[in-house]
Design an enzyme around this catalytic site. Structure first.
Site, short mmCIF file in Angstrom:
data_model
loop_
_atom_site.label_atom_id
_atom_site.label_comp_id
_atom_site.label_asym_id
_atom_site.label_seq_id
_atom_site.Cartn_x
_atom_site.Cartn_y
_atom_site.Cartn_z
N THR A 1 0.84 -1.20 0.00
CA THR A 1 0.00 0.00 0.00
C THR A 1 0.88 1.25 0.00
O THR A 1 0.77 2.11 -0.89
CB THR A 1 -0.92 0.01 1.26
OG1 THR A 1 -1.66 -1.21 1.26
CG2 THR A 1 -1.86 1.19 1.26
N ARG B 1 -0.68 -4.95 -6.50
CA ARG B 1 -0.27 -3.71 -5.82
C ARG B 1 -1.21 -2.57 -6.21
O ARG B 1 -1.64 -2.51 -7.37
CB ARG B 1 1.15 -3.29 -6.23
CG ARG B 1 2.12 -4.34 -5.98
CD ARG B 1 3.55 -4.13 -6.42
NE ARG B 1 4.18 -5.46 -6.38
CZ ARG B 1 4.44 -6.10 -5.25
NH1 ARG B 1 4.22 -5.52 -4.11
NH2 ARG B 1 4.95 -7.32 -5.27
N GLU C 1 8.52 10.43 9.56
CA GLU C 1 7.33 11.29 9.45
C GLU C 1 6.06 10.47 9.18
O GLU C 1 4.98 10.76 9.71
CB GLU C 1 7.53 12.31 8.32
CG GLU C 1 6.43 13.34 8.20
CD GLU C 1 6.33 14.24 9.43
OE1 GLU C 1 7.23 15.04 9.67
OE2 GLU C 1 5.33 14.09 10.18
N VAL D 1 3.42 8.51 11.98
CA VAL D 1 2.33 9.07 12.80
C VAL D 1 1.44 9.96 11.94
O VAL D 1 1.92 10.91 11.31
CB VAL D 1 2.89 9.90 13.98
CG1 VAL D 1 1.75 10.42 14.85
CG2 VAL D 1 3.85 9.07 14.83
N ILE E 1 -0.05 14.03 7.70
CA ILE E 1 0.09 15.26 8.51
C ILE E 1 1.54 15.41 8.96
O ILE E 1 2.08 14.48 9.58
CB ILE E 1 -0.80 15.21 9.77
CG1 ILE E 1 -2.27 14.95 9.40
CG2 ILE E 1 -0.67 16.49 10.57
CD1 ILE E 1 -3.18 14.77 10.61
N GLY F 1 -7.25 -0.13 2.47
CA GLY F 1 -5.81 -0.13 2.81
C GLY F 1 -5.49 0.71 4.03
O GLY F 1 -4.34 1.05 4.27
N GLU G 1 -4.22 -2.02 9.59
CA GLU G 1 -2.97 -2.77 9.66
C GLU G 1 -3.22 -4.20 9.17
O GLU G 1 -4.37 -4.67 9.16
CB GLU G 1 -2.47 -2.83 11.10
CG GLU G 1 -2.10 -1.48 11.68
CD GLU G 1 -1.02 -0.77 10.87
OE1 GLU G 1 0.06 -1.34 10.68
OE2 GLU G 1 -1.26 0.36 10.42
N LYS H 1 1.76 5.31 18.14
CA LYS H 1 1.93 6.67 17.62
C LYS H 1 2.02 7.70 18.74
O LYS H 1 2.84 8.62 18.69
CB LYS H 1 0.76 7.01 16.69
CG LYS H 1 0.78 6.20 15.40
CD LYS H 1 -0.55 6.32 14.68
CE LYS H 1 -0.53 5.59 13.34
NZ LYS H 1 -1.87 5.45 12.76
P1 NDP Z 1 1.55 -3.82 2.97
O1 NDP Z 1 1.27 -5.12 3.61
O2 NDP Z 1 0.60 -3.29 1.96
O3 NDP Z 1 3.00 -3.87 2.28
C1 NDP Z 1 4.10 -4.53 2.87
C2 NDP Z 1 5.14 -4.73 1.80
O4 NDP Z 1 6.28 -5.35 2.36
C3 NDP Z 1 4.69 -5.62 0.64
O5 NDP Z 1 5.06 -5.04 -0.57
C4 NDP Z 1 5.45 -6.93 0.88
O6 NDP Z 1 5.76 -7.60 -0.33
C5 NDP Z 1 6.72 -6.39 1.49
N1 NDP Z 1 7.44 -7.39 2.27
C6 NDP Z 1 6.99 -8.15 3.29
N2 NDP Z 1 7.98 -8.94 3.75
C7 NDP Z 1 9.07 -8.68 2.99
C8 NDP Z 1 10.39 -9.18 2.96
N3 NDP Z 1 10.82 -10.10 3.82
N4 NDP Z 1 11.24 -8.68 2.04
C9 NDP Z 1 10.84 -7.74 1.16
N5 NDP Z 1 9.59 -7.22 1.14
C10 NDP Z 1 8.73 -7.69 2.05
O7 NDP Z 1 1.74 -2.78 4.17
P2 NDP Z 1 1.55 -1.20 4.13
O8 NDP Z 1 2.15 -0.66 2.90
O9 NDP Z 1 0.15 -0.88 4.46
O10 NDP Z 1 2.40 -0.78 5.41
C11 NDP Z 1 3.80 -0.67 5.37
C12 NDP Z 1 4.26 0.08 6.63
O11 NDP Z 1 3.69 1.38 6.63
C13 NDP Z 1 3.82 -0.57 7.94
O12 NDP Z 1 4.82 -0.36 8.89
C14 NDP Z 1 2.56 0.21 8.31
O13 NDP Z 1 2.30 0.19 9.68
C15 NDP Z 1 2.97 1.59 7.84
N6 NDP Z 1 1.89 2.52 7.57
C16 NDP Z 1 0.83 2.13 6.79
C17 NDP Z 1 -0.16 3.03 6.47
C18 NDP Z 1 -1.34 2.66 5.63
O14 NDP Z 1 -2.24 3.50 5.46
N7 NDP Z 1 -1.40 1.46 5.08
C19 NDP Z 1 -0.09 4.42 6.93
C20 NDP Z 1 1.09 4.73 7.72
C21 NDP Z 1 2.03 3.80 8.01
P3 NDP Z 1 4.62 -8.18 -1.33
O15 NDP Z 1 4.00 -6.93 -1.92
O16 NDP Z 1 5.32 -8.98 -2.29
O17 NDP Z 1 3.67 -8.91 -0.42
N1 HSE Z 2 -3.72 1.48 10.37
C1 HSE Z 2 -3.28 2.83 10.52
C2 HSE Z 2 -4.48 3.73 10.74
C3 HSE Z 2 -2.51 3.24 9.28
O1 HSE Z 2 -5.61 3.29 10.49
O2 HSE Z 2 -4.31 4.86 11.18
C4 HSE Z 2 -1.89 4.61 9.38
O3 HSE Z 2 -0.89 4.66 10.34
#
Ligand code: NDP
Ligand code: HSE
Length: 459
Positions: A31, A69, A147, A150, A154, A205, A208, A223
């Site tokens: 995401t 994706r 950044e 949290v 923002i 998306g 978590e 956070k």
């Molecule tokens: P996703 O599950 O969508 O993405 C995780 C990514 O990590 C995927 O692309 C996955 O690969 C990849 N991955 C997992 N394990 C491995 C590995 N061993 N080696 C390489 N790549 C790996 O999570 P998000 O994008 O939602 O979240 C990512 C981070 O951002 C988290 O820490 C989350 O808490 C934080 N976050 C998320 C927000 C949101 O709105 N979603 C907002 C703010 C922070 P593959 O695609 O192949 O599965």
């Molecule tokens: N799962 C988190 C939320 C993603 O809903 O706020 C952003 O940190």
């Protein structure tokens, strides 16, 4: 014409065609990761001309090449071996967008140990291991930027770190979890069911990978701990933060709160408690908690809806300030990552680390006050048998504990054999309230475990 010669900074602007290139390596293309790739493709030229730096992708590590994706990432950039990205000598900045606290920690530490600045959105990782990671960053001379960890888009980390550097932060109230705010607002405005809205938040998306992190308040705890640490200059441990999630909030509570002029929000609260030292210097006592809270409808936080987050910060110099924006989702979070990319790239361009480091421990002897010692107003919902004398028994227990009742409502609706009884309670210590509730819960006339939420006055 005015010309400045030999101004002593020892640097000359590069001609435009000699723009410095900074190479990026990202781990995670889900995401947030795919959002970052997309956003940088869209606004690359804009960022490059603002920074005077060319931003170049070297590699993106994912788990599976063919995973769907939100935005595409070219296959030619992808690898399933994250070490290839981190250890590639061409990669100047490592962006960790994997999540979790195990492999992500190894990824971040490996990059820092190579002296590379790291950008992360991983609040769970920072909450669990922040102290160790910032110490490693210091040891290896590489900054750790966060950044996006949290409040999605923002820029609250930058605001606290830089904008409010001359303030003691006396109060901070935040709606910091987009998923919970989305659930609570849709329950309130559309009468939607908890589970249906949670599924929609997952589809969008926002949630978590394990959504109990959101709804049980742990994500907000991560956070608010990061914000408390930054604002007060010592690492606030997650186990010192009182947390309650939103599973207990029912349509009935939302309706009764509305009748009383309140909206229920999951709030993260950081307050300097009187009796200690001053905020952000040694010996401060702070209250740090996350719980469903009745927010008066006239307060601005009551009208923050859907996936939006807001943080209300009171500084001793600036007064009251408010930050508002999308708290989750691929695009908003990508915006925060781009801001960190800019800072890290400028650090490389100028050969200097940031003016104010991402986290500076400076408050010896400061501590988090145990929740039992905090004082609050309360909303209490009881399910009682509809019989004379019930209210008298409940008020006698509260009276003996020196807890005052502000108001009582007893709606006519019956729930089987019992009726709801709503009490608004004056300021009372948490410990006394807990003890009185346990006694009330044991009364035969009370037919279900009492429901208690705190009421915030923002004084
Ligand atoms: P996703 O599950 O969508 O993405 C995780 C990514 O990590 C995927 O692309 C996955 O690969 C990849 N991955 C997992 N394990 C491995 C590995 N061993 N080696 C390489 N790549 C790996 O999570 P998000 O994008 O939602 O979240 C990512 C981070 O951002 C988290 O820490 C989350 O808490 C934080 N976050 C998320 C927000 C949101 O709105 N979603 C907002 C703010 C922070 P593959 O695609 O192949 O599965
Ligand atoms: N799962 C988190 C939320 C993603 O809903 O706020 C952003 O940190």
């Amino acid at each position: 014409m005015f010309m400045l010669v030999g101004c002593g900074l020892g640097r000359q602007a590069s001609p435009p065609n000699m723009m410095q290139q900074v190479n990026l390596g990202m781990i995670g293309g889900g995401t947030v990761g795919s959002g970052v790739y997309h956003a940088l493709s869209k606004n690359r030229q804009l960022m490059e001309s603002r920074l005077g730096i060319r931003l170049n992708w070297v590699g993106v590590a994912v788990k599976e090449f063919d995973e769907p994706r939100p935005y595409p990432i070219p296959r030619s950039l992808m690898t399933t071996d994250w070490t290839q990205v981190v250890k590639d000598p061409r990669v100047n900045i490592v962006i960790e967008l994997v999540g979790g606290t195990t492999i992500a920690k190894t990824m971040v530490l490996t990059a820092l140990s190579l002296g590379k600045p790291v950008i992360t959105a991983n609040k769970a990782l920072l909450s669990a291991h922040g102290e160790e990671l910032f110490a490693a960053a210091q040891k290896y001379g590489a900054n750790l930027y966060y950044e996006a960890s949290v409040c999605g888009g923002i820029p609250i980390i930058k605001a606290l770190r830089e904008g409010f550097v001359g303030n003691r932060i006396t109060h901070l109230y935040g709606i910091v979890n987009g998923t919970c705010n989305y659930i609570l607002s849709r329950m309130q405005h559309e009468g939607a069911e908890f589970d249906d809205v949670l599924r929609e938040a997952q589809r969008q998306g926002y949630a978590e990978a394990d959504p109990s992190l959101d709804i049980d308040g742990h994500d907000a705890r991560h956070k608010i701990g990061i914000l408390a640490s930054l604002a007060h200059g010592f690492w606030v441990r997650p186990e010192d933060i009182h947390v309650e999630g939103i599973r207990q909030v029912t349509q009935a509570d939302i309706r009764f709160a509305a009748q009383l002029g309140y909206t229920i929000k999951l709030l993260g609260i950081i307050k300097t408690v009187s009796g200690g030292g001053k905020s952000a210097v040694s010996g401060a006592r702070i209250q740090v908690a996350v719980h469903p809270t009745l927010v008066p409808n006239r307060h601005v936080l009551a009208s923050v809806n859907d996936v939006f987050n807001a943080v209300f910060v009171r500084g001793d110099v600036v007064g009251d300030t408010l930050f508002y924006g999308r708290g989750a989702g691929k695009d908003a979070t990508a915006s925060a990552v781009l801001s960190d990319i800019a800072d890290a790239a400028l650090e490389i361009k100028h050969g200097t680390r940031n003016r104010i480091p991402p986290f500076v421990p400076h408050a010896n002897g400061s501590k988090v006050v145990p929740m039992d010692q905090t004082i609050s107003r309360y909303y209490l919902r009881l399910s009682v048998v509809d019989r004379p004398g019930v209210l008298a028994r409940i008020s006698s227990i509260l009276g003996e504990a020196n807890i005052g009742i502000m108001s009582v409502i007893q709606p006519e609706a019956h729930e089987g054999e019992s009726v709801p009884l709503i009490l608004m309670i004056h300021d009372a210590p948490n410990a006394a309230m807990k003890k009185a509730l346990a006694q009330i819960g044991r009364l035969k006339v009370v037919k279900a475990p009492p429901v208690m939420f705190r009421v915030e006055t923002f004084d």
